[in-house]
Design a protein around this motif. Structure first.
Motif, PDB file in Angstrom:
ATOM      1  N   THR A   1     -29.701  22.940 -11.075  1.00 49.31           N
ATOM      2  CA  THR A   1     -30.337  24.740 -11.113  1.00 49.31           C
ATOM      3  C   THR A   1     -28.851  25.357 -10.403  1.00 49.31           C
ATOM      4  O   THR A   1     -28.529  26.499 -11.403  1.00 49.31           O
TER       5      THR A   1
ATOM      6  N   PHE B   1     -38.949  28.183 -15.273  1.00 48.05           N
ATOM      7  CA  PHE B   1     -37.739  28.945 -14.846  1.00 48.05           C
ATOM      8  C   PHE B   1     -36.906  29.474 -15.879  1.00 48.05           C
ATOM      9  O   PHE B   1     -36.239  30.300 -16.800  1.00 48.05           O
ATOM     10  N   TYR B   2     -36.873  27.467 -16.526  1.00 51.02           N
ATOM     11  CA  TYR B   2     -36.052  28.242 -17.988  1.00 51.02           C
ATOM     12  C   TYR B   2     -36.855  29.266 -18.772  1.00 51.02           C
ATOM     13  O   TYR B   2     -36.174  29.186 -20.210  1.00 51.02           O
TER      14      TYR B   2
ATOM     15  N   VAL C   1     -27.582  43.936 -16.333  1.00 51.76           N
ATOM     16  CA  VAL C   1     -26.637  44.645 -15.420  1.00 51.76           C
ATOM     17  C   VAL C   1     -26.240  43.188 -14.963  1.00 51.76           C
ATOM     18  O   VAL C   1     -27.823  41.769 -14.755  1.00 51.76           O
TER      19      VAL C   1
ATOM     20  N   ALA D   1     -29.239  40.254 -14.171  1.00 54.14           N
ATOM     21  CA  ALA D   1     -29.779  40.215 -12.389  1.00 54.14           C
ATOM     22  C   ALA D   1     -31.131  39.845 -12.813  1.00 54.14           C
ATOM     23  O   ALA D   1     -30.937  39.552 -11.892  1.00 54.14           O
ATOM     24  N   LYS D   2     -31.731  39.521 -14.072  1.00 59.38           N
ATOM     25  CA  LYS D   2     -33.632  39.824 -13.994  1.00 59.38           C
ATOM     26  C   LYS D   2     -33.263  37.925 -13.485  1.00 59.38           C
ATOM     27  O   LYS D   2     -34.075  36.996 -13.271  1.00 59.38           O
ATOM     28  N   HIS D   3     -32.111  37.447 -14.610  1.00 61.04           N
ATOM     29  CA  HIS D   3     -32.034  35.832 -14.290  1.00 61.04           C
ATOM     30  C   HIS D   3     -31.449  35.187 -12.508  1.00 61.04           C
ATOM     31  O   HIS D   3     -32.360  34.283 -12.106  1.00 61.04           O
ATOM     32  N   TRP D   4     -30.674  36.479 -12.237  1.00 65.47           N
ATOM     33  CA  TRP D   4     -30.078  35.647 -10.602  1.00 65.47           C
ATOM     34  C   TRP D   4     -31.666  36.107 -10.008  1.00 65.47           C
ATOM     35  O   TRP D   4     -31.658  35.137  -9.056  1.00 65.47           O
ATOM     36  N   GLN D   5     -32.300  37.034 -10.281  1.00 63.22           N
ATOM     37  CA  GLN D   5     -33.716  37.399  -9.376  1.00 63.22           C
ATOM     38  C   GLN D   5     -34.418  36.031  -9.396  1.00 63.22           C
ATOM     39  O   GLN D   5     -34.628  35.554  -8.675  1.00 63.22           O
ATOM     40  N   ARG D   6     -34.586  35.551 -10.330  1.00 64.06           N
ATOM     41  CA  ARG D   6     -35.663  34.226 -10.124  1.00 64.06           C
ATOM     42  C   ARG D   6     -35.064  32.403  -9.953  1.00 64.06           C
ATOM     43  O   ARG D   6     -35.859  32.058  -9.372  1.00 64.06           O
ATOM     44  N   TRP D   7     -33.579  33.273 -10.366  1.00 61.62           N
ATOM     45  CA  TRP D   7     -32.948  31.450  -9.849  1.00 61.62           C
ATOM     46  C   TRP D   7     -33.138  31.741  -8.159  1.00 61.62           C
ATOM     47  O   TRP D   7     -32.715  30.860  -7.430  1.00 61.62           O
ATOM     48  N   GLU D   8     -32.850  32.613  -7.351  1.00 62.98           N
ATOM     49  CA  GLU D   8     -32.195  32.521  -6.525  1.00 62.98           C
ATOM     50  C   GLU D   8     -34.512  32.269  -5.682  1.00 62.98           C
ATOM     51  O   GLU D   8     -33.968  31.990  -4.775  1.00 62.98           O
ATOM     52  N   SER D   9     -35.155  33.382  -6.454  1.00 60.57           N
ATOM     53  CA  SER D   9     -37.048  32.763  -6.440  1.00 60.57           C
ATOM     54  C   SER D   9     -37.280  31.422  -6.180  1.00 60.57           C
ATOM     55  O   SER D   9     -37.579  30.713  -5.489  1.00 60.57           O
ATOM     56  N   LEU D  10     -36.255  30.528  -7.057  1.00 61.28           N
ATOM     57  CA  LEU D  10     -36.277  29.290  -7.940  1.00 61.28           C
ATOM     58  C   LEU D  10     -35.944  28.448  -6.832  1.00 61.28           C
ATOM     59  O   LEU D  10     -36.321  27.590  -6.024  1.00 61.28           O
TER      60      LEU D  10
ATOM     61  N   VAL E   1     -38.095  28.545  -2.681  1.00 65.54           N
ATOM     62  CA  VAL E   1     -39.757  27.746  -3.216  1.00 65.54           C
ATOM     63  C   VAL E   1     -39.256  25.816  -3.439  1.00 65.54           C
ATOM     64  O   VAL E   1     -39.553  25.713  -3.224  1.00 65.54           O
ATOM     65  N   LEU E   2     -37.518  25.760  -3.896  1.00 61.89           N
ATOM     66  CA  LEU E   2     -37.251  24.433  -4.334  1.00 61.89           C
ATOM     67  C   LEU E   2     -37.404  24.125  -2.981  1.00 61.89           C
ATOM     68  O   LEU E   2     -37.332  22.642  -2.756  1.00 61.89           O
TER      69      LEU E   2
END
Lengths: 179, 470
Positions: free
Chosen positions: B180, A120-121, A38, B212-221, B224-225
């Motif tokens: 980021t 992350f990256y 998605v 979706a997974k990237h957004w999830q990690r992006w928000e988590s990052l 925490v940052l």
């Protein structure tokens, strides 16, 4: 995710609103349809549980890297001032723990931040110049996309997906072969 | 999906925007050719920066004697400018980190530019300690690395070394946080671009797809940052204040310095954000994204931090008197009525009196008034650092070594040069990157867009949070 050296045949529907997307994803989940991916222009809250995505573990990486920074700074300074080159500064002890707090804190933060960003990256497979096939350039603008892998699907499966897209209010349905 | 809409909040995005219009409005400044105003501003900035570089080269070539500093007044414009710039660099991370933790939605309109400003201001600040050491070519001795000089390590008890670590960390973390946040927006620009621009933005966007997974990690990052950047931003100016507070100079040796410096830094940082954003929103026609609500919110922060600064000034005066310590008393007497009385007056007028106008809602929401106030505050905060540093040092313990300081053309040139550097980088930034965080603004559209918040006036006071269904 796309596999190397093989082409994947993707069928995807574009929605114009995140509400429609969420309803569609929920419906797909209820019907046990196997969503390939998605894509959204911004983080849509409530999407992760519907897709069954487990919580990100980046904060664990942050904790580990932060601890590493803390130990590096504190043990490093301790070694320098007690073992490698002990110096008396203004009659203070060789091992002035309170003086170490600021640098220890800063390096904890520095290591945690760099470590988390690199993690992350790396886990997301992203970096300068990385290229991923883009299903539709409007995904980063205003379209919300659900994609299915139809490489090994039969005609009736594809029909079912077309029906699903139409029933859930997808504005557009497209197919694309990606490398 | 339903978005909770606060009944007491005014819209933060006006003009009934759609997602696509947001993309158009925020990407277009990077896509059209620069207008003559930009070109002129850029040329002026680069020229001034060039002159600054010349003055730095002059300093390094001729020596620190080209400055007005002397044996009594060892720190003057250099450290004043350093502290001033580093203070300005505090608003960006405050906006992006602390306001993220507090879930302040107005953050999204200004965080991108404020973070950029932070990074550029820290670069300007870091220049001064680098050149004020005199032998700038061995400035890397600051860093603790195994060397052939013993190995000789730096003194980890020294606040000056703590400062090096604090500022290096602050710069790095701010840069990572900012970049980021930029990656998804660079992807938006990439997907609209053609030819060479597409290639460039493809590199900059790191292959972002919006999965979706990237957004999830992006928000988590991001979260925490933000969590670790929050104590970091407070630590940086605390440690800058240690440069003074841990010394035994009357007027510096006070425990109030850390909170007072942090409040002052946020105060001046927000003033600089306002100065820049009020120009930017006008020039790039971003009035729908950086609204009067944003301006008012920032003015409230200015009022709060300005008042903290004012209380700190008065507390310092009281404690100087109450301590019964004549050297401390003299330091403050000298600041107020000594040779540099005018800088103390400027500091008090600009930092203590002027922000009090913001008790008035009408003035908080007045763009022209806010703009002039932001300039005043920047001037006032510069005077504050000058008062603390040069005025205090000019009258030390021994009247025989009392001295006077005035800057030479070299110091003025370096200061102007940092302004040139700051504006050069900012002007490049507004051409290259979306000035407002596109994805983040889209994510608050349903809860803060004016078409969704319409009729909010009638819900004041009584209505609980209501849900809007689509």
């Amino acid at each position: 995710m796309a596999h190397a050296h093989t082409t994947t045949d993707i069928i995807y529907g574009l929605y114009t609103d995140e509400t429609d997307l969420l309803h569609a994803v929920k419906q797909a989940g209820d019907a046990h349809m196997d969503i390939w991916n998605v894509y959204t222009p911004f983080p849509v809250h409530g999407l992760d549980p519907l897709l069954g995505l487990s919580e990100s573990r980046l904060h664990i990486a942050g904790f580990i890297f932060g601890s590493l920074g803390l130990l590096t700074a504190f043990l490093g300074m301790s070694w320098i001032f007690t073992r490698d080159w002990p110096v008396i500064f203004g009659g203070k002890p060789y091992w002035p723990v309170p003086s170490f707090i600021p640098i220890t804190f800063e390096l904890t933060v520095l290591f945690a931040a760099i470590g988390m960003v690199v993690t992350f990256y790396t886990v997301s497979g992203m970096g300068p110049g990385t290229m991923y096939p883009i299903l539709d350039p409007r995904i980063t603008d205003d379209k919300f996309c659900i994609a299915f892998d139809k490489t090994s699907m039969t005609g009736s499966d594809v029909d079912a997906i077309n029906n699903f897209f139409e029933n859930t209010g997808a504005a557009e349905i497209h197919s694309k072969e990606i490398a | 999906m339903s978005a909770p809409i606060s009944p007491v909040r005014n819209p933060l995005i006006t003009g009934s925007k759609t997602y696509h219009q947001i993309t158009e409005d925020l990407c277009s400044p990077t896509e059209r050719a620069p207008n003559p105003t930009w070109v002129i501003a850029f040329l002026i900035s680069v020229t001034v920066f060039g002159f600054g570089l010349f003055c730095i080269a002059w300093t390094i070539w001729k020596g620190i004697g080209t400055w007005g500093s002397n044996r009594t007044i060892g720190w003057a414009w250099d450290i004043t400018n350093f502290v001033w710039w580093i203070g300005i660099g505090h608003a960006g991370t405050l906006i992006s980190a602390i306001l993220l933790l507090f879930r302040q939605k107005w953050r999204t309109g200004v965080n991108r530019a404020a973070e950029a400003m932070t990074i550029f201001a820290v670069m300007c600040a870091a220049l001064f300690p680098g050149i004020h050491v005199g032998r700038a070519w061995v400035v890397f001795y600051f860093f603790p690395y195994p060397n052939t000089r013993g190995p000789l390590w730096p003194n980890f008890n020294s606040p000056l070394l703590w400062d090096l670590f604090a500022i290096s960390t602050y710069f790095t973390v701010s840069l990572l946080f900012w970049y980021t946040g930029l990656v998804p927006d660079f992807a938006t620009v990439r997907d609209r671009a053609k030819g060479i621009r597409k290639k460039v933005y493809n590199v900059l966007s790191f292959g972002w797809t919006g999965a979706a997974k990237h957004w999830q990690r992006w928000e988590s990052l991001s979260l925490v940052l933000a969590g670790i950047a929050t104590p970091l931003v407070l630590s940086v100016h605390t440690i800058v204040s240690f440069d003074f507070a841990t010394s035994v100079i009357p007027g510096w040796h006070t425990t109030i310095f850390p909170p007072y410096f942090v409040a002052g830094a946020i105060f001046s940082g927000f003033a600089m954000v306002l100065t820049l954003m009020l120009i930017t929103r006008k020039v790039l026609s971003l009035e729908d994204y950086i609204t009067i609500e944003h301006v008012e919110s920032m003015n409230k922060v200015i009022l709060a931090t300005g008042s903290i600064v004012g209380v700190a000034y008065l507390t310092e005066l009281f404690i100087a008197w109450y301590s019964g310590y004549i050297y401390e008393q003299f330091a403050f007497f000298n600041r107020a009525v000594g040779i540099y009385w005018w800088s103390y007056f400027g500091m008090m007028a600009c930092n203590v009196i002027s922000p009090q106008f913001f008790w008035s809602k009408k003035l908080r929401r007045n763009v022209t008034f806010t703009f002039f106030m932001s300039i005043f505050i920047n001037i006032g905060m510069w005077f504050e650092r000058f008062v603390i540093i040069a005025t205090t040092l000019a009258r030390d313990y021994l009247p025989s070594s009392w001295s006077f300081y005035k800057p030479t053309w070299v110091e003025i040139g370096i200061y102007l040069g940092t302004m040139g550097l700051f504006f050069t980088l900012y002007l490049i930034f507004v051409r290259v990157a979306p000035v407002v965080a596109i994805a983040e603004v889209k994510s608050i559209l349903k809860s803060s867009g004016d078409q969704y918040v319409k009729g909010h006036e009638t819900y004041h006071e009584t209505a609980p949070l209501r849900e809007v269904h689509h």
